[in-house]
Design a protein around this motif. Sequence first.
Motif, PDB file in Angstrom:
ATOM      1  N   GLU A 243      47.127  42.995  13.443  1.00 34.15           N
ATOM      2  CA  GLU A 243      45.899  42.634  14.164  1.00 34.15           C
ATOM      3  C   GLU A 243      45.993  43.070  15.629  1.00 34.15           C
ATOM      4  OE1 GLU A 243      43.814  38.901  12.786  1.00 34.15           O
ATOM      5  OE2 GLU A 243      45.900  38.290  12.562  1.00 34.15           O
ATOM      6  N   PRO A 244      45.985  44.385  15.872  1.00 31.33           N
ATOM      7  CA  PRO A 244      46.117  44.854  17.265  1.00 31.33           C
ATOM      8  C   PRO A 244      44.922  44.502  18.138  1.00 31.33           C
ATOM      9  CG  PRO A 244      45.620  46.678  15.789  1.00 31.33           C
ATOM     10  CD  PRO A 244      45.912  45.493  14.917  1.00 31.33           C
ATOM     11  N   LYS A 245      43.774  44.247  17.528  1.00 30.66           N
ATOM     12  CA  LYS A 245      42.559  43.920  18.286  1.00 30.66           C
ATOM     13  C   LYS A 245      42.265  42.418  18.291  1.00 30.66           C
ATOM     14  CE  LYS A 245      41.780  48.311  18.923  1.00 30.66           C
ATOM     15  NZ  LYS A 245      42.021  48.924  20.256  1.00 30.66           N
ATOM     16  N   LEU A 246      43.263  41.609  18.009  1.00 28.74           N
ATOM     17  CA  LEU A 246      43.063  40.166  17.907  1.00 28.74           C
ATOM     18  C   LEU A 246      42.463  39.586  19.191  1.00 28.74           C
ATOM     19  CD1 LEU A 246      45.316  37.515  16.348  1.00 28.74           C
ATOM     20  CD2 LEU A 246      44.875  37.328  18.775  1.00 28.74           C
ATOM     21  N   GLU A 247      42.994  39.962  20.340  1.00 29.53           N
ATOM     22  CA  GLU A 247      42.497  39.415  21.605  1.00 29.53           C
ATOM     23  C   GLU A 247      41.049  39.847  21.865  1.00 29.53           C
ATOM     24  OE1 GLU A 247      46.652  39.147  24.151  1.00 29.53           O
ATOM     25  OE2 GLU A 247      45.554  41.038  24.078  1.00 29.53           O
ATOM     26  N   ASN A 248      40.737  41.116  21.604  1.00 22.78           N
ATOM     27  CA  ASN A 248      39.367  41.591  21.793  1.00 22.78           C
ATOM     28  C   ASN A 248      38.400  40.868  20.861  1.00 22.78           C
ATOM     29  OD1 ASN A 248      40.312  43.400  23.670  1.00 22.78           O
ATOM     30  ND2 ASN A 248      40.389  45.134  22.263  1.00 22.78           N
ATOM     31  N   ARG A 249      38.837  40.648  19.623  1.00 24.47           N
ATOM     32  CA  ARG A 249      37.986  39.959  18.659  1.00 24.47           C
ATOM     33  C   ARG A 249      37.694  38.536  19.099  1.00 24.47           C
ATOM     34  NH1 ARG A 249      39.823  37.181  14.447  1.00 24.47           N
ATOM     35  NH2 ARG A 249      41.829  38.254  14.438  1.00 24.47           N
ATOM     36  N   ARG A 250      38.711  37.875  19.635  1.00 21.11           N
ATOM     37  CA  ARG A 250      38.499  36.502  20.091  1.00 21.11           C
ATOM     38  C   ARG A 250      37.612  36.444  21.327  1.00 21.11           C
ATOM     39  NH1 ARG A 250      44.605  34.005  19.134  1.00 21.11           N
ATOM     40  NH2 ARG A 250      44.357  33.708  16.880  1.00 21.11           N
ATOM     41  N   ARG A 251      37.791  37.419  22.234  1.00 20.64           N
ATOM     42  CA  ARG A 251      36.925  37.462  23.411  1.00 20.64           C
ATOM     43  C   ARG A 251      35.472  37.701  23.006  1.00 20.64           C
ATOM     44  NH1 ARG A 251      41.439  39.930  26.192  1.00 20.64           N
ATOM     45  NH2 ARG A 251      40.789  41.994  25.445  1.00 20.64           N
ATOM     46  N   ALA A 252      35.270  38.615  22.050  1.00 16.93           N
ATOM     47  CA  ALA A 252      33.910  38.884  21.580  1.00 16.93           C
ATOM     48  C   ALA A 252      33.314  37.657  20.896  1.00 16.93           C
ATOM     49  CB  ALA A 252      33.917  40.069  20.610  1.00 16.93           C
ATOM     50  N   GLY A 253      34.136  36.945  20.131  1.00 15.50           N
ATOM     51  CA  GLY A 253      33.650  35.731  19.467  1.00 15.50           C
ATOM     52  C   GLY A 253      33.265  34.652  20.463  1.00 15.50           C
ATOM     53  N   LEU A 254      34.086  34.492  21.512  1.00 23.33           N
ATOM     54  CA  LEU A 254      33.781  33.494  22.531  1.00 23.33           C
ATOM     55  C   LEU A 254      32.490  33.847  23.269  1.00 23.33           C
ATOM     56  CD1 LEU A 254      34.605  30.978  24.125  1.00 23.33           C
ATOM     57  CD2 LEU A 254      35.975  32.454  25.609  1.00 23.33           C
ATOM     58  N   ALA A 255      32.328  35.144  23.620  1.00 22.31           N
ATOM     59  CA  ALA A 255      31.106  35.573  24.304  1.00 22.31           C
ATOM     60  C   ALA A 255      29.892  35.357  23.411  1.00 22.31           C
ATOM     61  CB  ALA A 255      31.225  37.044  24.689  1.00 22.31           C
ATOM     62  N   THR A 256      30.038  35.593  22.111  1.00 29.87           N
ATOM     63  CA  THR A 256      28.927  35.388  21.182  1.00 29.87           C
ATOM     64  C   THR A 256      28.534  33.923  21.107  1.00 29.87           C
ATOM     65  OG1 THR A 256      29.641  37.296  19.873  1.00 29.87           O
ATOM     66  CG2 THR A 256      28.172  35.722  18.797  1.00 29.87           C
ATOM     67  N   ILE A 257      29.513  33.044  21.057  1.00 34.79           N
ATOM     68  CA  ILE A 257      29.216  31.605  20.998  1.00 34.79           C
ATOM     69  C   ILE A 257      28.506  31.148  22.258  1.00 34.79           C
ATOM     70  CG2 ILE A 257      30.283  29.321  20.978  1.00 34.79           C
ATOM     71  CD1 ILE A 257      32.424  30.456  19.124  1.00 34.79           C
ATOM     72  N   VAL A 258      28.989  31.602  23.434  1.00 37.99           N
ATOM     73  CA  VAL A 258      28.339  31.235  24.700  1.00 37.99           C
ATOM     74  C   VAL A 258      26.897  31.734  24.714  1.00 37.99           C
ATOM     75  CG1 VAL A 258      28.356  31.610  27.188  1.00 37.99           C
ATOM     76  CG2 VAL A 258      30.498  31.129  25.993  1.00 37.99           C
ATOM     77  N   PHE A 259      26.701  32.994  24.260  1.00 38.06           N
ATOM     78  CA  PHE A 259      25.345  33.557  24.222  1.00 38.06           C
ATOM     79  C   PHE A 259      24.436  32.733  23.312  1.00 38.06           C
ATOM     80  CE2 PHE A 259      22.384  36.193  21.793  1.00 38.06           C
ATOM     81  CZ  PHE A 259      21.534  36.619  22.813  1.00 38.06           C
ATOM     82  N   LEU A 260      24.945  32.371  22.124  1.00 38.95           N
ATOM     83  CA  LEU A 260      24.131  31.610  21.184  1.00 38.95           C
ATOM     84  C   LEU A 260      23.782  30.228  21.731  1.00 38.95           C
ATOM     85  CD1 LEU A 260      25.839  32.542  17.795  1.00 38.95           C
ATOM     86  CD2 LEU A 260      23.616  33.315  18.646  1.00 38.95           C
ATOM     87  N   LEU A 261      24.729  29.594  22.432  1.00 44.34           N
ATOM     88  CA  LEU A 261      24.441  28.286  23.034  1.00 44.34           C
ATOM     89  C   LEU A 261      23.348  28.399  24.099  1.00 44.34           C
ATOM     90  CD1 LEU A 261      28.056  26.812  23.354  1.00 44.34           C
ATOM     91  CD2 LEU A 261      26.255  26.081  21.785  1.00 44.34           C
ATOM     92  N   ILE A 262      23.463  29.426  24.957  1.00 42.46           N
ATOM     93  CA  ILE A 262      22.446  29.618  26.000  1.00 42.46           C
ATOM     94  C   ILE A 262      21.097  29.946  25.375  1.00 42.46           C
ATOM     95  CG2 ILE A 262      21.754  31.087  27.934  1.00 42.46           C
ATOM     96  CD1 ILE A 262      24.714  31.372  28.629  1.00 42.46           C
ATOM     97  N   ALA A 263      21.096  30.844  24.379  1.00 56.59           N
ATOM     98  CA  ALA A 263      19.846  31.215  23.709  1.00 56.59           C
ATOM     99  C   ALA A 263      19.211  30.011  23.019  1.00 56.59           C
ATOM    100  CB  ALA A 263      20.109  32.325  22.691  1.00 56.59           C
ATOM    101  N   THR A 264      20.035  29.161  22.415  1.00 53.35           N
ATOM    102  CA  THR A 264      19.509  27.957  21.764  1.00 53.35           C
ATOM    103  C   THR A 264      18.875  27.027  22.781  1.00 53.35           C
ATOM    104  OG1 THR A 264      21.198  28.117  20.036  1.00 53.35           O
ATOM    105  CG2 THR A 264      20.115  25.988  20.313  1.00 53.35           C
ATOM    106  N   GLY A 265      19.562  26.847  23.931  1.00 55.63           N
ATOM    107  CA  GLY A 265      19.006  26.001  24.985  1.00 55.63           C
ATOM    108  C   GLY A 265      17.681  26.538  25.509  1.00 55.63           C
TER     109      GLY A 265
END
Length: 282
Positions: A243-265
């Motif tokens: 999993e060489p891209k593990l850190e990038n995948r987690r960063r992208a997942g975190l950014a997606t969750i933040v975006f979805l929370l803001i969009a929901t609000g």
Amino acid sequence: MVRIGAFLVGLFFAGWLLISFLFGAVAYVSDPPQPTVEHEFHKAPKHVSFSFDGPFGRYDRQQLQRGFQVFKEVCSACHSLKFVAFRDLEALGYNEAEVKAIAKQWAIKTPDVDPKTGEMSTRDPVPADHFPKPFANNVAAAAANNNAIPPDLSLMTKARHHGSAYVYSLITGYQPQPAELLREFPDAKTPEGLHYNPYFANLNLAMAPPLTAEGQVSYGDGTKPTVDQMAKDVAAFLTWTAEPKLENRRRAGLATIVFLLIATGLAYMAYQNIWADKKKAA
């Protein structure tokens, strides 16, 4: 008519499944499966912590470099990393010159074809090459390893449940067969040439203990090279190869969750604003 026919067919199959289930349940109760040595003595992986555990975990580059050193000096004699190229090591903190030196000094040469004669030859690996296989083919690999072909380790931690902990447990899990096992299963004695390891699926494997003594690898960063430390480091390195891209995948997942929370609000506030007058009128 068609509906009645379909209903009867469905009823037939449902009844057949029910009868099969009942027969299976009766057979299980009247003649339960006998315990096997694997079921009784196989162990789940040990609990071990890594820097990359959890949703916010990150790779420890120094640990990955130590793990690569263990792989290079110990594991690469039998195992391959066919999905990893030398230039990928730059992600571990090696610079371009160091990667070139590692490739050039690799103990196994890369197969090649002489452009002038068309004959097979070998050459020093270059950064663009993937890690060379330690054996020419599976026949040679089996002949050198008690008729067992060493698996490629590129994706091993993804191919096994609790992969990182599994690799660590397997390397540190070699031990004599328990006396209790031999009492309960006298015919389950580890065959000649194999090694007992309760963390392996069938308890016996052809691979001899790869890490046997402290100081088997000399770390350049001052870390004490105990067997436990070396096993943990190489398990971390093999997690990175899988999993060489593990850190990038987690960063992208975190950014997606933040975006979805803001969009929901924002969507909720827009809903309240649009329908506020309608609710009052109602």
